[in-house]
Design a protein around this motif. Structure first.
Motif, PDB file in Angstrom:
ATOM      1  N   UNK A 172       0.819  -1.218   0.000  1.00  0.00           N
ATOM      2  CA  UNK A 172       0.000   0.000   0.000  1.00  0.00           C
ATOM      3  C   UNK A 172       0.852   1.267   0.000  1.00  0.00           C
ATOM      4  N   UNK A 173       2.014   1.219   0.625  1.00  0.00           N
ATOM      5  CA  UNK A 173       2.894   2.385   0.680  1.00  0.00           C
ATOM      6  C   UNK A 173       3.613   2.579  -0.649  1.00  0.00           C
ATOM      7  N   UNK A 174       4.057   1.482  -1.250  1.00  0.00           N
ATOM      8  CA  UNK A 174       4.754   1.523  -2.535  1.00  0.00           C
ATOM      9  C   UNK A 174       4.016   0.631  -3.531  1.00  0.00           C
ATOM     10  N   UNK A 175       2.871   1.091  -4.028  1.00  0.00           N
ATOM     11  CA  UNK A 175       2.056   0.244  -4.903  1.00  0.00           C
ATOM     12  C   UNK A 175       2.612   0.137  -6.328  1.00  0.00           C
ATOM     13  N   UNK A 176       2.796  -1.075  -6.762  1.00  0.00           N
ATOM     14  CA  UNK A 176       3.197  -1.364  -8.142  1.00  0.00           C
ATOM     15  C   UNK A 176       2.354  -2.543  -8.597  1.00  0.00           C
ATOM     16  N   UNK A 177       1.415  -2.298  -9.463  1.00  0.00           N
ATOM     17  CA  UNK A 177       0.526  -3.366  -9.922  1.00  0.00           C
ATOM     18  C   UNK A 177       1.276  -4.494 -10.617  1.00  0.00           C
ATOM     19  N   UNK A 178       2.417  -4.187 -11.219  1.00  0.00           N
ATOM     20  CA  UNK A 178       3.185  -5.218 -11.933  1.00  0.00           C
ATOM     21  C   UNK A 178       4.059  -6.067 -11.017  1.00  0.00           C
ATOM     22  N   UNK A 179       4.149  -5.706  -9.755  1.00  0.00           N
ATOM     23  CA  UNK A 179       4.981  -6.464  -8.816  1.00  0.00           C
ATOM     24  C   UNK A 179       4.155  -7.564  -8.169  1.00  0.00           C
ATOM     25  N   UNK A 180       4.632  -8.807  -8.221  1.00  0.00           N
ATOM     26  CA  UNK A 180       3.944  -9.850  -7.464  1.00  0.00           C
ATOM     27  C   UNK A 180       4.155  -9.643  -5.955  1.00  0.00           C
ATOM     28  N   UNK A 181       3.280 -10.223  -5.169  1.00  0.00           N
ATOM     29  CA  UNK A 181       3.365 -10.092  -3.708  1.00  0.00           C
ATOM     30  C   UNK A 181       4.713 -10.540  -3.157  1.00  0.00           C
ATOM     31  N   UNK A 182       5.374 -11.476  -3.810  1.00  0.00           N
ATOM     32  CA  UNK A 182       6.630 -12.020  -3.277  1.00  0.00           C
ATOM     33  C   UNK A 182       7.698 -10.949  -3.078  1.00  0.00           C
ATOM     34  N   UNK A 183       7.672  -9.881  -3.881  1.00  0.00           N
ATOM     35  CA  UNK A 183       8.646  -8.802  -3.699  1.00  0.00           C
ATOM     36  C   UNK A 183       8.398  -8.053  -2.395  1.00  0.00           C
ATOM     37  N   UNK A 184       7.144  -7.852  -2.058  1.00  0.00           N
ATOM     38  CA  UNK A 184       6.796  -7.161  -0.816  1.00  0.00           C
ATOM     39  C   UNK A 184       7.069  -8.059   0.388  1.00  0.00           C
ATOM     40  N   UNK A 185       6.802  -9.344   0.238  1.00  0.00           N
ATOM     41  CA  UNK A 185       7.086 -10.300   1.308  1.00  0.00           C
ATOM     42  C   UNK A 185       8.584 -10.335   1.571  1.00  0.00           C
ATOM     43  N   UNK A 186       9.377 -10.413   0.501  1.00  0.00           N
ATOM     44  CA  UNK A 186      10.840 -10.428   0.644  1.00  0.00           C
ATOM     45  C   UNK A 186      11.344  -9.139   1.291  1.00  0.00           C
ATOM     46  N   UNK A 187      10.653  -8.041   1.053  1.00  0.00           N
ATOM     47  CA  UNK A 187      11.072  -6.760   1.616  1.00  0.00           C
ATOM     48  C   UNK A 187      10.854  -6.681   3.124  1.00  0.00           C
ATOM     49  N   UNK A 188       9.842  -7.365   3.640  1.00  0.00           N
ATOM     50  CA  UNK A 188       9.567  -7.275   5.085  1.00  0.00           C
ATOM     51  C   UNK A 188      10.099  -8.462   5.886  1.00  0.00           C
ATOM     52  N   UNK A 189      10.383  -9.579   5.251  1.00  0.00           N
ATOM     53  CA  UNK A 189      10.863 -10.758   5.991  1.00  0.00           C
ATOM     54  C   UNK A 189      12.128 -10.509   6.814  1.00  0.00           C
ATOM     55  N   UNK A 190      13.066  -9.686   6.364  1.00  0.00           N
ATOM     56  CA  UNK A 190      14.247  -9.437   7.204  1.00  0.00           C
ATOM     57  C   UNK A 190      13.930  -8.859   8.583  1.00  0.00           C
ATOM     58  N   UNK A 191      12.769  -8.248   8.738  1.00  0.00           N
ATOM     59  CA  UNK A 191      12.387  -7.739  10.050  1.00  0.00           C
ATOM     60  C   UNK A 191      12.364  -8.849  11.092  1.00  0.00           C
ATOM     61  N   UNK A 192      12.018 -10.057  10.694  1.00  0.00           N
ATOM     62  CA  UNK A 192      11.947 -11.141  11.669  1.00  0.00           C
ATOM     63  C   UNK A 192      13.318 -11.422  12.276  1.00  0.00           C
TER      64      UNK A 192
END
Length: 151
Positions: free
Chosen positions: A30-50
């Motif tokens: 929602x903060x960086x919306x790109x319709x052409x990006x699959x969800x996996x890019x956003x998941x990969x972006x937040x997983x390092x937080x764990x």
């Protein structure tokens, strides 16, 4: 991989609750919306937080509290958790109310790097990567951007 409340990819986390991680991934989109990006890019972006949050209690609290606040505001406005609000416009409305806070600033600031530093994302945006070792951009298509409209 998709961003859903019961996402399997969020099941094996060490420090952050799976529900929090799915909220972070949805907020990232929602903060960086790109319709052409699959969800996996956003998941990969937040997983390092764990990994980071497993050794940083303050970060873990900031993320957990931030996700809880998003859910609370979504329930107040729309009667459901943030991740279950179907309208992107409504989710963005919620985020705008939090944009001056530490949670939003941390998430947005980190995403600039964690989302856009993925080489597969570069391909989607037409970025060819670093150019220094090849003599710079002047000799490597400095003016060949074909995906921006002519001014």
């Amino acid at each position: 991989m998709t961003i859903t409340p019961d996402a399997a990819w969020a099941a094996d986390l060490k420090a952050i609750k799976p529900a929090t991680m799915t909220v972070l991934a949805r907020a990232a989109r929602d903060i960086f919306p790109h319709d052409r990006f699959p969800d996996r890019f956003y998941i990969a972006a937040v997983l390092p937080y764990d990994d980071t949050a497993s050794g940083d209690a303050a970060l873990r609290k900031l993320l957990e509290d931030g996700a809880t606040a998003l859910d609370a505001e979504a329930k107040k406005r729309f009667g459901r958790d943030y991740i279950r609000v179907a309208s992107e416009d409504q989710r963005v409305e919620i985020l705008k109310g939090m944009e001056k806070g530490a949670f939003f600033q941390k998430l947005r600031g980190d995403l600039v790097v964690s989302l856009y530093n993925q080489k597969e994302v570069w391909e989607k945006l037409g970025y060819e990567g670093a150019s220094y070792e090849h003599g710079g951009y002047i000799e490597r298509g400095f003016n060949d951007i074909d995906w921006l409209p002519e001014a």
